[in-house]
Design a protein around this motif. Structure first.
Motif, PDB file in Angstrom:
ATOM      1  N   GLY A 110      32.268  33.941 -46.935  1.00 61.02           N
ATOM      2  CA  GLY A 110      32.359  33.432 -48.300  1.00 61.02           C
ATOM      3  C   GLY A 110      33.445  32.385 -48.473  1.00 61.02           C
ATOM      4  O   GLY A 110      33.493  31.686 -49.484  1.00 61.02           O
ATOM      5  N   LEU A 111      34.311  32.243 -47.485  1.00 60.08           N
ATOM      6  CA  LEU A 111      35.388  31.260 -47.562  1.00 60.08           C
ATOM      7  C   LEU A 111      35.093  29.992 -46.772  1.00 60.08           C
ATOM      8  O   LEU A 111      35.936  29.100 -46.692  1.00 60.08           O
ATOM      9  N   VAL A 112      33.890  29.878 -46.202  1.00 56.92           N
ATOM     10  CA  VAL A 112      33.498  28.651 -45.496  1.00 56.92           C
ATOM     11  C   VAL A 112      33.511  27.497 -46.497  1.00 56.92           C
ATOM     12  O   VAL A 112      32.983  27.608 -47.602  1.00 56.92           O
ATOM     13  N   GLY A 113      34.171  26.415 -46.123  1.00 59.48           N
ATOM     14  CA  GLY A 113      34.252  25.249 -46.992  1.00 59.48           C
ATOM     15  C   GLY A 113      35.379  25.308 -48.009  1.00 59.48           C
ATOM     16  O   GLY A 113      35.565  24.384 -48.788  1.00 59.48           O
ATOM     17  N   LYS A 114      36.137  26.375 -48.013  1.00 59.05           N
ATOM     18  CA  LYS A 114      37.278  26.521 -48.927  1.00 59.05           C
ATOM     19  C   LYS A 114      38.566  26.286 -48.152  1.00 59.05           C
ATOM     20  O   LYS A 114      38.628  26.486 -46.944  1.00 59.05           O
ATOM     21  N   ASP A 115      39.618  25.887 -48.853  1.00 55.89           N
ATOM     22  CA  ASP A 115      40.915  25.677 -48.208  1.00 55.89           C
ATOM     23  C   ASP A 115      41.371  26.915 -47.437  1.00 55.89           C
ATOM     24  O   ASP A 115      41.795  26.822 -46.292  1.00 55.89           O
ATOM     25  N   LEU A 138      49.453  35.285 -42.319  1.00 59.16           N
ATOM     26  CA  LEU A 138      50.570  36.212 -42.133  1.00 59.16           C
ATOM     27  C   LEU A 138      51.916  35.562 -42.443  1.00 59.16           C
ATOM     28  O   LEU A 138      52.856  36.236 -42.854  1.00 59.16           O
ATOM     29  N   MET A 139      51.999  34.248 -42.275  1.00 50.99           N
ATOM     30  CA  MET A 139      53.231  33.524 -42.593  1.00 50.99           C
ATOM     31  C   MET A 139      53.237  33.056 -44.049  1.00 50.99           C
ATOM     32  O   MET A 139      54.165  32.373 -44.471  1.00 50.99           O
ATOM     33  N   MET A 140      52.182  33.429 -44.799  1.00 51.83           N
ATOM     34  CA  MET A 140      52.015  32.986 -46.178  1.00 51.83           C
ATOM     35  C   MET A 140      52.082  31.464 -46.262  1.00 51.83           C
ATOM     36  O   MET A 140      52.727  30.881 -47.124  1.00 51.83           O
ATOM     37  N   ALA A 141      51.404  30.816 -45.325  1.00 52.65           N
ATOM     38  CA  ALA A 141      51.419  29.362 -45.228  1.00 52.65           C
ATOM     39  C   ALA A 141      49.999  28.836 -45.046  1.00 52.65           C
ATOM     40  O   ALA A 141      49.737  28.016 -44.182  1.00 52.65           O
ATOM     41  N   SER A 142      49.072  29.331 -45.873  1.00 54.05           N
ATOM     42  CA  SER A 142      47.680  28.938 -45.717  1.00 54.05           C
ATOM     43  C   SER A 142      47.455  27.476 -46.057  1.00 54.05           C
ATOM     44  O   SER A 142      46.491  26.871 -45.618  1.00 54.05           O
ATOM     45  N   GLY A 143      48.330  26.894 -46.867  1.00 55.72           N
ATOM     46  CA  GLY A 143      48.186  25.500 -47.240  1.00 55.72           C
ATOM     47  C   GLY A 143      47.232  25.284 -48.394  1.00 55.72           C
ATOM     48  O   GLY A 143      47.032  24.158 -48.838  1.00 55.72           O
ATOM     49  N   THR A 144      46.637  26.343 -48.908  1.00 54.34           N
ATOM     50  CA  THR A 144      45.679  26.179 -49.986  1.00 54.34           C
ATOM     51  C   THR A 144      46.374  25.937 -51.320  1.00 54.34           C
ATOM     52  O   THR A 144      47.466  26.435 -51.567  1.00 54.34           O
ATOM     53  N   THR A 145      45.739  25.134 -52.134  1.00 51.84           N
ATOM     54  CA  THR A 145      46.198  24.938 -53.510  1.00 51.84           C
ATOM     55  C   THR A 145      45.099  25.357 -54.475  1.00 51.84           C
ATOM     56  O   THR A 145      45.234  25.187 -55.674  1.00 51.84           O
TER      57      THR A 145
END
Length: 116
Positions: A68-73, A83-90
Motif C-alpha cells: 500500500g506504500l508503493v509510490g509513496k515517500d 529505525l533512525m526516524m529518517a524516512s525523508g517523507t513530508t
C-alpha cells in the motif's frame, strides 16, 4: 521500587517468564494504556530480531513489505531509515498529530482509541 520510579506499571521477568506484575494508581493487569514512545522500542526490538533471523534486511524498502506504500515517500524508505526516524517523507499520514482536531487527540489519548 515503585515509589522510586515514575512508572505506574512494571513487569518483572526472569528466564523468559513473568515473575511479578506490579502497578499503582488503580491500574490492573487488563487496563488499556497509551504506549507513547514505547512502541519505538518494541518495533526496534522486533526489527532487530527479524534482521538477525534473516527475515528482513536493513536496506530493504518499506514498500516491499507494505504494498500500500508503493509510490509513496514512506514506501521508498528503508528499514534503516525508519529505525533512525529518517524516512525523508513530508507526506502527512492518517493519524498524524499535525492538523489533528482536539477531540481526535482526546479520543487517542483518553478514549477508546488509545491503543489504536
Amino acid at each position: 521500587l515503585m515509589g522510586r520510579v515514575e512508572s505506574r506499571a512494571m513487569v518483572l521477568i526472569a528466564d523468559g517468564a513473568i515473575v511479578e506484575a506490579i502497578s499503582t494508581g488503580g491500574i490492573q493487569f487488563n487496563t488499556r494504556l497509551l504506549s507513547a514512545s514505547m512502541g519505538k522500542t518494541v518495533a526496534a526490538l522486533a526489527a532487530g530480531k527479524a534482521v538477525c533471523a534473516g527475515h528482513l534486511k536493513m536496506d530493504q524498502r518499506v514498500d516491499s513489505l507494505l504494498p500500500g506504500l508503493v509510490g509513496k515517500d514512506l514506501g521508498a524508505a528503508t528499514l534503516r531509515d525508519v529505525l533512525m526516524m529518517a524516512s525523508g517523507t513530508t507526506e502527512p499520514t492518517q493519524g498524524d498529530y499535525v492538523g489533528t482536531l482536539p477531540q481526535e487527540v482526546r479520543h487517542y489519548l483518553e478514549g477508546p482509541g488509545n491503543l489504536e
